[in-house]
Design an enzyme around this catalytic site. Structure first.
Site, PDB file in Angstrom:
ATOM      1  N   GLU A 174      76.376  47.229  16.568  1.00 45.85           N
ATOM      2  CA  GLU A 174      77.039  48.256  15.753  1.00 45.85           C
ATOM      3  C   GLU A 174      78.239  48.884  16.457  1.00 45.85           C
ATOM      4  OE1 GLU A 174      73.701  48.109  15.851  1.00 45.85           O
ATOM      5  OE2 GLU A 174      73.155  47.829  13.755  1.00 45.85           O
ATOM      6  N   HIS A 231      64.106  55.573  11.007  1.00 44.97           N
ATOM      7  CA  HIS A 231      64.729  54.898   9.871  1.00 44.97           C
ATOM      8  C   HIS A 231      64.836  55.802   8.656  1.00 44.97           C
ATOM      9  CE1 HIS A 231      64.056  51.312  12.252  1.00 44.97           C
ATOM     10  NE2 HIS A 231      64.653  50.568  11.369  1.00 44.97           N
TER      11      HIS A 231
END
Lengths: 464, 336
Positions: free
Chosen positions: A198, A267
């Site tokens: 990322e 998450h």
């Protein structure tokens, strides 16, 4: 004995699916691990394996059937011994497939959200955004997922500089199937699978935007973008200013934001207020499919970095979308989705669903709520909020994020500063609880805002 | 070279031994401009005319001058915060660079960027970045755009021995080689990451080998020798332009001044710095060679020096006399 094989849940957010294909027929002997069927979820086609040994009795659901609910019996198995989890003893031998629809047992306490299935709340016609498409425009029903895909495809057709990069966006068709079909249409030059990196691919995308390409960078979820937040803020958001306007960074960062269902603390996080804090970027968080499409197209054309916050649970919800060659929704405009006189309810993203439901409940108690979908969080359309508060004199903000320095905090501050004399009650913020997201189903439910929280808050500001 | 066979021996530009005199004289002049400019910046900092952080490039001049001379029109440059030399080498005007250092409206960023954040879209200088290592994925993205457009341009992405330990550098290496992006990674190994000597921070101090696990070739270069730098850069740029993907050049160099102006420099001895200045100085080295080979006279060098001092003094005057940005500039350039 005969036991029932139940429709399985094959993803954290799956509520129903399509029984795409049976790979066994009645009378077949199966053992554990044999593939029984192909099941299409909202994200992918999955193989479904047998857990018990035995002989297939009846196939209760014909292949090709859509909308089969999780835990609905789909076949019977003639087996010895105790049934496994995921099956259950047949109430009675089933001789006739066409008899009464089998009882659907809800997943025990596993819902993170009240009914994440698509709802189509009644939106009064006067709330249609007339300025965004002409009256009488034909509407087509599509999912938010399809709307996002169409937005990218249309912009990629229009401008060769637009490309999509991210993890699993190309060959896999998107981790949440948002980019389905794009690789086929645009090829590997413009639909690019990245390594799991990322920080690196975000910086690379920003560099490509400095060089005047128009990257759309997908984060599999915004949780993973924390690895890359330095590049988003220090490089993308600040470079125009630091260069005295010489450099620009036309880039879109998009992906699902906020809690999905039962995926735990790392998450399940809402980044709305994080990014809304930063000068130099725009932040968009739509709910309806039409807004998702129109705002994503606007974001891709925007000369600034745009944070585009989607929601996994909303991907599969269907809404009408105007059938236009070029449907654009301007960034920075909230929408009054239902006018009302007693209290203003403000939300964005998935929580718009909550205020729509809450408004129905409130109406039955004689409270007429005005509903505002913020759609954009930066720049925040405070004028629309203030205009509403000056009419209703009461406001409740609703979001899944944490309460401290939240979007609701900002709105409460603006309302206190700009509309103090109009307020008949202190604003109330309905937010997620101030804890990391727990995993246990009951605790997760407690951590999130629900319709009844919104209803109670609205009644409280109405002193009811 | 960790994989010498991968890099072609052709394409060496006109530097190296036997370089033509105008090119060498230009190298000398360009390095001297950076040296004198930085000395003046240090002086203005001491007078309180430059604020914040100010990282001087003195000692490392041969690196940017040699690399820049090997580039072609359109090649992009990006670096970290020790960036004044890179900007001058790119052809940016010393007056407007100095004005940015003094925070004036006539600065390249209208006074809103400062020493560490300066850009020139015209000269293809993409900054000027204050976060150690962040410029490496950005420079890789410039290379991505070149490949996307198939325009034959190369991104020259500079970073230091300190940044070489950042994770995003290796994320970039991986994608650059995976997608064969045209980027020359120039690692300026000046021996110290702020106050930490390379062998105290790096398990592998041969930075040219850092691409090995991605199959990126690398070469170590004497970064105090502008001709060696130029030759290596020319070869590396050709390698990229031929579609071979990225390449690493480790420039062994040395910074004479502190990490920033507020660095007391206790991590190395005065003698160490003095020894490099006396024995390896890139400008003296080239000046001596030019004289020895009778390519210039003492008077020629004096004339260059006088001219450079005049340019730098003009820049300093301009930068101290220019007005500060108008208060209305506070809110401009945030968004398009």
């Amino acid at each position: 004995m005969s036991i029932e094989i139940l429709m399985p849940a094959l993803s954290p957010t799956m509520e129903e699916g399509k029984l795409a294909k049976w790979l066994v027929k009645e009378g077949d002997v199966v053992k554990s691990g044999d593939i029984l069927a192909e099941i299409e979820t909202d994200k992918a086609t999955m193989e479904f394996e047998a857990v018990d040994e035995g002989k297939i009795g009846k196939l209760l659901v014909a292949e090709g059937t859509e909308g089969v609910k999780v835990n609905e019996p789909i076949a019977t198995l003639l087996a010895d011994g105790e049934p496994s989890l995921g099956t259950r003893p047949s109430a009675a031998p089933r001789d006739d497939e066409t008899k009464a629809k089998p009882e659907t047992k809800p997943r025990p306490a596993a819902k993170a959200e009240p009914a994440p299935v698509a709802r189509h709340p009644e939106v009064p016609p006067q709330a249609a955004p007339k300025d965004e498409y002409p009256a009488g425009t034909e509407m087509v029903t599509m999912t938010v997922r399809e709307a996002l895909r169409d937005a990218m495809a249309e912009e990629m057709r229009r401008d060769d500089r637009v490309f999509l990069m991210g993890e699993e966006v190309a060959q896999y068709q998107g981790a949440y199937k948002v980019s389905q079909g794009l690789l086929e249409e645009f090829g590997a030059r413009r639909v690019i699978d990245t390594p799991i990196t990322e920080h690196g691919f975000t910086g690379l995308g920003v560099g490509a935007a400095f060089a005047d390409l128009r990257p759309v960078v997908e984060f599999m979820t915004w949780n993973f973008a924390m690895q890359a937040i330095d590049q988003i803020i220090n490089s993308a958001a600040k470079t125009r200013y630091m260069s005295g306007g010489q450099m620009h960074c036309p880039i879109v960062f998009r992906g699902p934001n906020g809690p999905a269902a039962r995926v735990g603390a790392q998450h399940s996080q809402d980044y709305s207020s994080w990014y809304a804090h930063i000068p130099g970027i725009k932040v968009v968080a739509p709910y309806f499919a039409a807004d998702a499409k129109g705002l994503l197209k606007a974001a891709i054309r925007d000369p600034n970095p745009v944070i585009f916050l989607e929601n996994e649970i909303c991907y599969g919800r269907s809404f009408p979308v105007p059938k236009l060659d070029d449907h654009i929704v301007p960034i920075g405009k909230a929408r009054v989705i239902k006018p009302g006189k007693d209290v203003t309810l403000v939300a964005h993203s998935i929580c718009v669903g909550l205020i729509l439901e809450a408004a129905e409940a409130l109406a039955s108690e004689g409270i007429d709520a005005e509903l505002i979908d913020l759609r954009t969080l930066r720049p925040l359309d405070t004028e629309s909020v203030l205009a509403s508060v000056r009419k209703t004199n009461r406001i409740v903000t609703v979001e899944q994020g944490w309460p401290i320095c939240s979007i609701g905090s900002e709105i409460a501050s603006v309302v206190a500063l700009e509309a103090f004399d109009w307020l008949d009650a202190p604003p109330i913020k309905v937010t997620g609880k101030d804890v990391p997201m727990p995993y246990a189903a009951n605790l997760e439910k407690l951590a999130l805002p629900h319709v009844e929280d919104v209803v109670n808050a609205a009644k409280a500001v109405c002193y009811r | 070279m960790n994989e010498p066979s991968k890099v072609p021996e052709t394409g060496v530009a006109n530097a190296g031994s036997g370089s033509n005199t105008p090119a060498l004289k230009q190298f000398y002049r360009d390095m001297l401009l950076i040296r004198r400019f930085e000395e003046k910046a240090g002086q203005l900092y001491g007078m309180g005319l430059i604020g914040g952080f100010c990282h001087l490039y003195i000692g490392q001049e041969a690196v940017v001058v040699g690399v820049q001379a090997a580039q072609k029109e359109g090649d992009q440059v990006i670096t970290a915060y020790r960036d004044h030399g890179h900007m001058l080498a790119c052809g940016m005007d010393p007056k407007n660079v100095m004005s940015e250092l003094t925070g004036r409206a006539s600065g390249y960023s209208k006074g809103k960027g400062g020493s560490m954040h300066m850009f020139s879209a015209e000269k293809k200088f993409y900054g000027g970045h204050g976060i150690v290592g962040a410029q490496v994925p950005l420079g890789t993205g410039l290379a991505f755009a070149n490949k996307y457009r198939n325009n034959g341009q190369v991104s020259v992405t500079y970073f230091g021995d300190g940044a070489a330990n950042q994770g995003q550098v290796y994320e970039s290496f991986n994608m650059a080689e995976l997608w064969k992006l045209p980027v020359v990674y120039v690692i300026e190994n000046n021996q110290y990451a702020m106050g930490t000597a390379v062998d105290r921070a790096s398990a592998e101090t041969h930075f040219f080998k850092r691409g090995a696990s991605f199959n990126i070739p690398g070469e170590q270069v004497d970064g105090m020798d502008v001709e060696a730098v130029h030759a290596a850069a020319a070869k590396a740029l050709d390698w990229c332009r031929a579609g071979n993907g990225p390449i690493i050049l480790e420039m062994k160099t040395y910074r004479y001044r502190g990490h920033s102006m507020s660095d007391p420099g206790k991590y190395r001895t005065r003698d160490e710095v003095q020894a490099v200045r006396e024995k390896r100085d890139p400008i003296d080295h080239l000046g001596q060679r030019l004289l020895k080979d009778k390519l210039v006279t003492e008077d020629d060098l004096k004339a260059i020096d006088k001219d450079i001092r005049s340019i730098v003094n003009t820049a300093a005057e301009f930068a101290t006399e220019s007005p500060e940005p108008d208060p209305s500039e506070l809110f401009t350039d945030v968004m398009a």
